[in-house]
Design an enzyme around this catalytic site. Structure first.
Site, mmCIF file in Angstrom:
data_model
loop_
_atom_site.group_PDB
_atom_site.id
_atom_site.type_symbol
_atom_site.label_atom_id
_atom_site.label_comp_id
_atom_site.label_asym_id
_atom_site.label_seq_id
_atom_site.Cartn_x
_atom_site.Cartn_y
_atom_site.Cartn_z
ATOM 1 N N LYS A 1 16.131 21.562 -11.998
ATOM 2 C CA LYS A 1 15.380 20.331 -12.182
ATOM 3 C C LYS A 1 16.176 19.240 -12.906
ATOM 4 C CE LYS A 1 11.851 19.544 -11.152
ATOM 5 N NZ LYS A 1 10.582 19.715 -11.871
ATOM 6 N N GLU B 1 9.068 8.212 -17.337
ATOM 7 C CA GLU B 1 7.701 8.701 -17.514
ATOM 8 C C GLU B 1 7.174 8.380 -18.909
ATOM 9 O OE1 GLU B 1 7.979 12.490 -14.414
ATOM 10 O OE2 GLU B 1 8.279 12.810 -16.552
ATOM 11 N N SER C 1 14.266 21.262 -16.873
ATOM 12 C CA SER C 1 13.153 22.182 -17.131
ATOM 13 C C SER C 1 13.611 23.340 -18.010
ATOM 14 C CB SER C 1 12.621 22.719 -15.797
ATOM 15 O OG SER C 1 11.761 23.818 -16.004
ATOM 16 N N HIS D 1 0.827 -1.216 0.000
ATOM 17 C CA HIS D 1 0.000 0.000 0.000
ATOM 18 C C HIS D 1 0.862 1.267 0.000
ATOM 19 C CE1 HIS D 1 -3.369 -2.675 0.985
ATOM 20 N NE2 HIS D 1 -2.574 -3.191 1.915
#
Length: 493
Positions: free
Chosen positions: A285, A292, A279, A158
């Site tokens: 970043k 992804e 970024s 979980h």
């Protein structure tokens, strides 16, 4: 040449450009053009052996086919005035050797069995590529697991701290899943590797063809048994896409963990710069964009499967043109899967795992509470449910020290743990993540000695899968090389 000869007899040639584009499959046909030449060679060798075609026509046609094989099909054959590459290539052959010879190649077959054979041949190649890439990925996972057999980390259920484990145990779980994915691809391959050629439109042909010969020349295991099924079915494509979709679900789960683990909140892994992006506005970043995109590719493959299934679900026997729309889904899905496997292997092999950070998190959230309950059962005679309740009550009170456990035992079960011999030192040992992990020696557990055994077994299974893939690929390569040699001998006779 810029005319579709298939329409010459029955239909006028007054289609608009929009209709030509709508009907054409040329974009997807680039995937199978090379295979179509090989199918032509095998079919022509068979026609000549069976004396269905004369020697002069056969030699002229084979010479043109070998030229296409070596130099490529002429660009004009891909013009959308032709509905597909098969019609365009036939027109190119006729332009080169004349209709008297060129118009004879299509005896004993239809575009239906021709297309189905080409698709199976190219899909066979793509599946072998996926199987090879999957073996490479599993090798990376096994190598990382070997290096991290004693790297303690928290295990989760979980997404909550649950019990301590090792990084090796975690990686071996993914390798086992990818091993099953390999099995599904191999199963799909076995059903792809059957030859439809000779089924013609669906009712076979009156020519005395030799289907076993063409199947052998093209490297197939056997001809398909029913000619209607041979041209009408695309279940082999659905099965292949299904196997790829399941495999990409496994990959997506792993990528999700790489995204979470690489975050500032977790900091379990550092992905290499080559697999990261930054970024356009925030200079600090470092984003896990490769992982992804791979999560999204899993959706692409699943979508290709859904699209293909939706196309086939309402089709009557036998061939229907709707199947043309399925083929782009097939190529899109298998290409995304194969590409993703290669990238994922590279991303993992260049990643750096922060084992100190993992170890520091391994006992958070009372993650060794289960081992403490097991100790109370094994060494102090409590029923497991009683031990579970005692430890759970102590956790509720916010501590797992001896005093809190003693109070919890009195409250929950009316017994004294210290009276049974429990000491602070034994509690501390039970709560040590390394000791907890070492106790879990059962088959499939995280104990270093068990992961060592598992690694030996998994490496053996991987070696067998690599050898099987090499045998399958070698069989096809040998058959197709022999096909070209036989084609050349025909022109030299």
């Amino acid at each position: 040449m810029h005319r579709d000869l298939l329409r010459r007899g029955r239909l006028s040639d007054d289609r608009t450009g929009e209709v030509m584009h709508f009907l054409s499959s040329m974009t997807a046909d680039h995937w199978i053009a090379e295979k179509d030449i090989q199918v032509d060679m095998a079919h022509l060798l068979m026609l000549r052996k069976q004396e269905i075609i004369g020697e002069d026509a056969a030699r002229a046609l084979m010479g043109a086919l070998l030229a296409f094989h070596e130099d490529g099909i002429p660009d004009e054959a891909y013009d959308e005035c032709f509905e597909d590459i098969h019609a365009g290539k036939e027109a190119a052959l006729i332009a080169r050797v004349g209709e008297e010879f060129g118009g004879r190649l299509h005896m004993g077959r239809s575009r239906n069995d021709e297309v189905a054979t080409c698709i199976r041949m190219r899909l066979r190649e793509e599946l072998l590529g996926c199987m090879t890439a999957l073996c490479d990925l599993r090798q990376v996972l096994l190598g990382l697991a070997e290096a991290h057999r004693e790297s303690i980390m928290p295990g989760f259920t979980h997404l909550q701290h649950a019990q301590p484990t090792t990084l090796a145990h975690h990686l071996l779980a993914y390798e086992a899943a990818f091993g099953r994915d390999f099995g599904r691809l191999a199963d799909a391959y076995a059903r792809v590797n059957e030859c439809p050629l000779g089924a013609a439109a669906f009712a076979s042909t009156g020519y005395p063809i030799d289907r076993e010969m063409t199947a052998r020349l093209l490297g197939f295991a056997r001809p398909m048994g029913n000619s209607m099924d041979a041209v009408a079915t695309r279940d082999f494509a659905l099965e292949s896409l299904s196997a790829c979709a399941v495999m990409m679900t496994t990959a997506s789960r792993l990528c999700e963990e790489m995204v979470v683990w690489s975050s500032a909140f977790v900091r379990f892994v550092h992905l290499a710069d080559g697999y990261s992006s930054t970024s356009s506005i925030m200079p600090q970043k470092k984003n896990p964009d490769t992982a992804e995109i791979m999560r999204a590719k899993a959706g692409t493959v699943a979508g290709s499967l859904a699209g293909a299934m939706t196309i086939t679900k309402g089709l009557p026997m036998s061939y229907n043109r709707d199947l043309q729309e399925l083929t782009p889904h097939l190529w899109r899905g298998v290409a995304a899967a194969r590409e993703s496997l290669v990238v994922l292997a590279g991303m993992l092999s260049t990643a750096t795992f922060d084992t100190k950070r993992m170890a520091a998190e391994s006992d958070r959230g009372f993650s060794t509470a289960t081992e403490l309950a097991d100790v109370l059962v094994r060494e102090y005679g409590l029923p497991f449910r009683t031990a579970h309740s005692v430890v759970g009550r102590a956790v509720k009170e916010g501590a797992l020290d001896l005093a809190t456990l003693e109070a919890a035992a009195e409250e929950v079960a009316g017994l004294s743990l210290t009276g049974r011999g429990l000491t602070a030192a034994r509690v501390a040992a039970a709560l040590d993540p390394a000791i907890s992990v070492a106790e879990r020696k059962a088959i499939g557990g995280p104990a270093p000695e068990e992961t060592a055994r598992a690694l030996t077994a998994r490496n053996k299974d991987l070696a067998a899968d690599e050898a099987a893939t090499a045998r399958l690929a070698g069989s096809v390569e040998t058959a197709l090389a022999r096909l070209v040699d036989e084609a050349k001998r025909m022109t030299e006779a």
